[in-house]
Write a protein that holds these residues in place. Structure first.
Motif, PDB file in Angstrom:
ATOM      1  N   LEU A   1      -5.147   2.561   4.377  1.00  0.00           N
ATOM      2  CA  LEU A   1      -5.188   3.860   3.691  1.00  0.00           C
ATOM      3  C   LEU A   1      -4.142   4.806   4.282  1.00  0.00           C
ATOM      4  O   LEU A   1      -3.576   5.648   3.571  1.00  0.00           O
ATOM      5  CB  LEU A   1      -6.597   4.452   3.775  1.00  0.00           C
TER       6      LEU A   1
ATOM      7  N   PHE B   1       0.832  -1.218   0.000  1.00  0.00           N
ATOM      8  CA  PHE B   1       0.000   0.000   0.000  1.00  0.00           C
ATOM      9  C   PHE B   1       0.863   1.263   0.000  1.00  0.00           C
ATOM     10  O   PHE B   1       0.513   2.258  -0.629  1.00  0.00           O
ATOM     11  CB  PHE B   1      -0.976  -0.026   1.197  1.00  0.00           C
TER      12      PHE B   1
ATOM     13  N   ASP C   1      -8.406   5.080  -2.736  1.00  0.00           N
ATOM     14  CA  ASP C   1      -9.328   5.045  -1.599  1.00  0.00           C
ATOM     15  C   ASP C   1     -10.634   4.325  -1.997  1.00  0.00           C
ATOM     16  O   ASP C   1     -11.122   3.435  -1.300  1.00  0.00           O
ATOM     17  CB  ASP C   1      -9.611   6.496  -1.166  1.00  0.00           C
TER      18      ASP C   1
ATOM     19  N   ASP D   1      -8.743   1.617   7.462  1.00  0.00           N
ATOM     20  CA  ASP D   1      -8.137   2.923   7.756  1.00  0.00           C
ATOM     21  C   ASP D   1      -6.620   2.798   7.862  1.00  0.00           C
ATOM     22  O   ASP D   1      -5.871   3.668   7.401  1.00  0.00           O
ATOM     23  CB  ASP D   1      -8.702   3.471   9.074  1.00  0.00           C
TER      24      ASP D   1
ATOM     25  N   VAL E   1     -10.063   0.566  -2.456  1.00  0.00           N
ATOM     26  CA  VAL E   1      -9.947  -0.160  -1.186  1.00  0.00           C
ATOM     27  C   VAL E   1     -11.320  -0.324  -0.551  1.00  0.00           C
ATOM     28  O   VAL E   1     -11.672  -1.397  -0.043  1.00  0.00           O
ATOM     29  CB  VAL E   1      -8.984   0.578  -0.243  1.00  0.00           C
ATOM     30  N   ARG E   2     -12.118   0.711  -0.624  1.00  0.00           N
ATOM     31  CA  ARG E   2     -13.441   0.628  -0.004  1.00  0.00           C
ATOM     32  C   ARG E   2     -14.361  -0.321  -0.784  1.00  0.00           C
ATOM     33  O   ARG E   2     -15.170  -1.051  -0.197  1.00  0.00           O
ATOM     34  CB  ARG E   2     -14.056   2.024   0.115  1.00  0.00           C
TER      35      ARG E   2
ATOM     36  N   GLY F   1       0.816   4.083  -2.885  1.00  0.00           N
ATOM     37  CA  GLY F   1       0.698   5.493  -2.561  1.00  0.00           C
ATOM     38  C   GLY F   1       1.849   6.285  -3.162  1.00  0.00           C
ATOM     39  O   GLY F   1       1.649   7.360  -3.742  1.00  0.00           O
TER      40      GLY F   1
ATOM     41  N   LEU G   1      -5.268  10.364  -3.975  1.00  0.00           N
ATOM     42  CA  LEU G   1      -5.511   9.004  -3.512  1.00  0.00           C
ATOM     43  C   LEU G   1      -6.970   8.589  -3.638  1.00  0.00           C
ATOM     44  O   LEU G   1      -7.360   7.533  -3.117  1.00  0.00           O
ATOM     45  CB  LEU G   1      -5.054   8.854  -2.056  1.00  0.00           C
TER      46      LEU G   1
ATOM     47  N   ALA H   1      -0.993   3.983   2.572  1.00  0.00           N
ATOM     48  CA  ALA H   1      -1.004   4.547   1.225  1.00  0.00           C
ATOM     49  C   ALA H   1      -0.712   6.037   1.268  1.00  0.00           C
ATOM     50  O   ALA H   1       0.035   6.566   0.436  1.00  0.00           O
ATOM     51  CB  ALA H   1      -2.349   4.270   0.553  1.00  0.00           C
ATOM     52  N   ARG H   2      -1.304   6.730   2.239  1.00  0.00           N
ATOM     53  CA  ARG H   2      -1.070   8.184   2.360  1.00  0.00           C
ATOM     54  C   ARG H   2       0.411   8.464   2.649  1.00  0.00           C
ATOM     55  O   ARG H   2       0.982   9.406   2.103  1.00  0.00           O
ATOM     56  CB  ARG H   2      -1.953   8.760   3.467  1.00  0.00           C
TER      57      ARG H   2
END
Lengths: 407, 353
Positions: A143, A82, A100, A140, A103-104, A86, A96, A146-147
């Motif tokens: 993510l 991840f 995002d 979360d 992933v969701r 990112g 992203l 990834a961020r």
């Protein structure tokens, strides 16, 4: 991975529902991939991007299920994937949102499967609440990874593009992960060719190559007195000509085309070729084609073995003078390679045919029946090919060490 | 009128008194490769009873030849020939070097160095080679016929070469001709006693002398003359000038030096020794020239007799008044022609015999 969140999932519900979900994981993974492809903008027309996100999401799913069942699994691999995604998005200047969404979408698909399975087993939806919370926490967490990568990728993009190219060169020459190489290449806006050509450059007097003279299709890593060039085969010739126009005394060793994963080895070969040329073992040509000196490059990678073989196989030449060893070895090697007549060998060596007959007589006196042993002949051929240039360059240590040992 | 006719019929006698046979003999000799300096030199040759034949060029071709190739290891004969010959191609011009160089063609040489009196060293196709006296190479010396040369290849003794005189195929015939003409042939050599004796025997010569340096050779010539012999010396001009000057007749190979200013032969006045120049020093040429010189008095006598007889017949006819002016001219022309024909015929008959 937040351990607290997962501790709640070590429950009877998880043990009841999740094993059957995990059994169907390959099918669900296909479903997730399809869902992402069809519903998330930006993933529909990029196979590579779609493949990356599917791999990451499914890896994370496997981890989540294992962790919920209380198995000893590590989140490092999926976290790293991840972060890389990112980094890639950031390096390409994208936000992203697509990742995002993907992933969701994936989390939703997996949750739906869990719910269906729970219903089939008669488990109350309320009993799944803890599991649902744990999944949300994990999403979360992913993510956040990834961020983190996105920040690094964006920073890299904002910096000088030379740095991105430098990272790519370093990655190629150091043997970085192929996925990283692809990401680096995209960030550096350098189309990765199917086959690369690597060249090592020796620059006179500690000079430094100015990479700006080279076209953008040539990756360059330069340091004082040396440089490395990476490009496709059709561009390399022009790149060398450009560098030579800037630094006429520069010496190049150019490898044959290799895949990106073999670039570190290719770079090693080119560096060895330059080192061999500086010792006089390879000819001091401005541009050395490594393809022509594969045997030398190969055998000189194991100098101790080469020396030991030379000392063992060339024992008959021990009593000869260095000059005699050299000329008899040269003649023997040409004969081993060509099996030609005396006049033909004489023509290759630039000597009189009677000289070759004399040498051949001496060789037979010295080596005798050994020359009829195929294994001996194969090893002898290789050793002579790698060693003669060494002796011609003045290095007689093969024989000095040997004579010292037998005494 | 009668006086004119008588004078005309005397022409054949006058022609016969001219040195016509001498001129013809000089011309004939020149055609055979022996150019006498003048008629006096040809006449001087008549008295020669001893011919000293220098070893170089008279009964030999003037060249040496490799007569034996002896490699230390069996089977190395061709290699021995090759390495020695290839190196000797770079040697100074010398009969031994030429003889060895003829064994094979030239090769790729490096680092050639000459050692006067000892030999030559260098690399043939990068193999170190030395050719020279066995002692210089640390090889065992060998006695026997000819000159023995040692050869070393790759710092190892490689073999021996023996060079000997190349005897002319017709040397014995030439010696026999001289002896048949009453001339004693003596071989004069700068070689060893053994080689000289062998060469003399090969040519049928009974007597031989050793003279290594110019002064000794001159002394040997004078010694022969002191014994009452008329001596001709056949030798190369180079190194034999004093000995040639000491002889009664010198047969040599050099053209007389010409003075650049006057165009005269240098030393023509100073050197009274009659001499003849030969295209080579072949003993056959010498034998021929001496035979010719010895035959010359007979030719002259026959020519003069013929001239006197014709003239006598003409004078008799004139005295009887049987000849008018035209007849006298015809008789004189016929007489002169007969004299010339007799001279040529006499020389030719000698040659045919």
């Amino acid at each position: 991975m937040p351990d607290a969140a997962m501790q709640m999932d070590s429950s009877e519900t998880a043990r009841l529902v999740l094993p059957s979900v995990r059994r169907r994981l390959p099918r669900i993974a296909q479903q997730v991939t399809e869902e992402i492809r069809t519903t998330v903008p930006g993933f529909a027309d990029s196979d590579h991007r779609q493949q990356l996100v599917s791999t990451a999401v499914n890896s994370a799913a496997a981890y989540f299920l294992g962790s919920a069942l209380g198995e000893p699994v590590s989140s490092m691999a999926s976290d790293d994937l991840f972060r890389k995604m990112g980094f890639r998005e950031g390096g390409l200047g994208a936000d992203l949102s697509s990742l995002d969404s993907a992933v969701r979408v994936a989390a939703g698909t997996y949750w739906a499967e869990i719910r269906v399975e729970a219903a089939r087993l008669g488990v109350s939806p309320y009993a799944l609440e803890d599991l649902r919370d744990a999944l949300d926490v994990y999403v979360d967490h992913l993510l956040a990874q990834a961020r983190q990568g996105h920040v690094a990728g964006s920073a890299a993009r904002e910096q000088d593009s030379g740095l991105a190219r430098r990272r790519l060169v370093d990655g190629l020459l150091a043997g970085a992960d192929p996925d990283d190489i692809v990401a680096y290449a995209e960030v550096a806006l350098w189309p990765l060719p199917p086959l690369l050509v690597v060249a090592a450059v020796e620059l006179p007097g500690g000079a430094r190559l100015d990479p700006s003279v080279l076209p953008s299709s040539v990756l360059c890593r330069t340091a004082s007195g040396r440089a490395a060039l990476i490009t496709s085969e059709d561009v390399m010739t022009d790149a060398i000509a450009t560098v030579r126009s800037q630094l006429p005394a520069a010496r190049f060793a150019v490898c044959w085309p290799v895949e990106a994963r073999d670039a570190p080895a290719a770079y090693r070969w080119t560096q060895r070729a330059l080192a061999l040329a500086s010792k006089g073992i390879l000819p001091a040509r401005p541009v050395l084609d490594c393809r022509a000196y594969r045997t030398e490059i190969w055998l000189h990678a194991e100098p101790v073995m080469r020396r030991q073989l030379a000392q063992e196989l060339l024992q008959p030449l021990l009593e000869e003078t260095p000059n005699s060893r050299e000329i008899l070895s040269e003649t023997l090697l040409v004969w081993l390679e060509t099996r030609d007549s005396a006049p033909a060998i004489a023509a290759r060596l630039g000597v009189h045919p009677q000289t070759v007959r004399y040498r051949w007589r001496r060789i037979n006196q010295l080596f005798g029946e050994a020359l009829h042993d195929p294994e001996y002949v194969v090893q002898l051929t290789l050793v002579l090919k790698a060693s003669i240039a060494l002796w011609v360059a003045g290095d007689q240590s093969d024989f000095e060490r040997y004579s010292g040992r037998v005494q | 009128m009668n006086l004119v006719i008588v004078l005309i019929v005397l022409i054949p006698a006058m022609v016969a008194l001219l040195p016509l046979p001498g001129w013809l003999a000089l011309r004939r000799s020149r055609q055979q490769g022996v150019e006498f300096r003048d008629l006096a030199a040809l006449q001087a040759a008549r008295g020669v009873d001893t011919v000293l034949l220098d070893r170089w060029g008279t009964v030999t071709t003037g060249e040496l030849v490799v007569s034996d190739i002896d490699p230390i290891e069996d089977g190395n004969e061709r290699n021995l020939r090759w390495f020695a010959a290839a190196l000797e191609h770079a040697a100074d011009d010398h009969p031994v070097a030429r003889a060895i160089a003829r064994l094979a063609g030239p090769g790729r040489l490096t680092g050639v160095e000459s050692f006067p009196g000892r030999g030559i060293s260098g690399a043939v196709d990068r193999h170190p080679v030395r050719v020279g006296s066995p002692g210089w190479l640390g090889m065992e010396a060998r006695d026997g016929l000819g000159k023995t040369i040692g050869v070393e290849v790759d710092h190892r003794p490689f073999g021996y070469l023996t060079v000997t005189d190349q005897v002319r195929a017709d040397a014995a015939l030439a010696v026999a001709r001289l002896r048949a003409a009453g001339i004693q042939p003596i071989l004069l050599s700068d070689g060893t006693a053994l080689d000289t004796e062998h060469l003399a025997q090969a040519c049928g010569i009974d007597k031989w002398l050793l003279g290594k340096d110019p002064a000794h050779r001159e002394e040997l010539v004078r010694e022969q003359r002191g014994r009452g012999h008329t001596v001709a010396l056949v030798a190369r001009d180079d190194g034999n000038a004093a000995a040639l000057a000491a002889a009664d007749l010198a047969f040599t190979d050099a053209a007389p030096a010409v003075d650049a200013e006057t165009g005269a032969e240098a030393g023509a006045e100073a050197g009274p020794v009659p001499h003849a120049r030969l295209v080579d020093l072949d003993a056959q040429r010498v034998a021929h020239a001496l035979e010719l010189a010895r035959a010359l008095p007979g030719v002259v006598a026959r020519t003069r007799i013929a001239g006197l007889l014709i003239t006598g017949v003409g004078a008799l006819l004139a005295g009887l008044g049987r000849l008018n002016l035209a007849g006298a001219i015809g008789c004189a022309a016929l007489g002169a022609l007969v004299v010339a024909v007799v001279a040529v015929w006499s020389l030719e008959r000698r040659r045919l015999s």
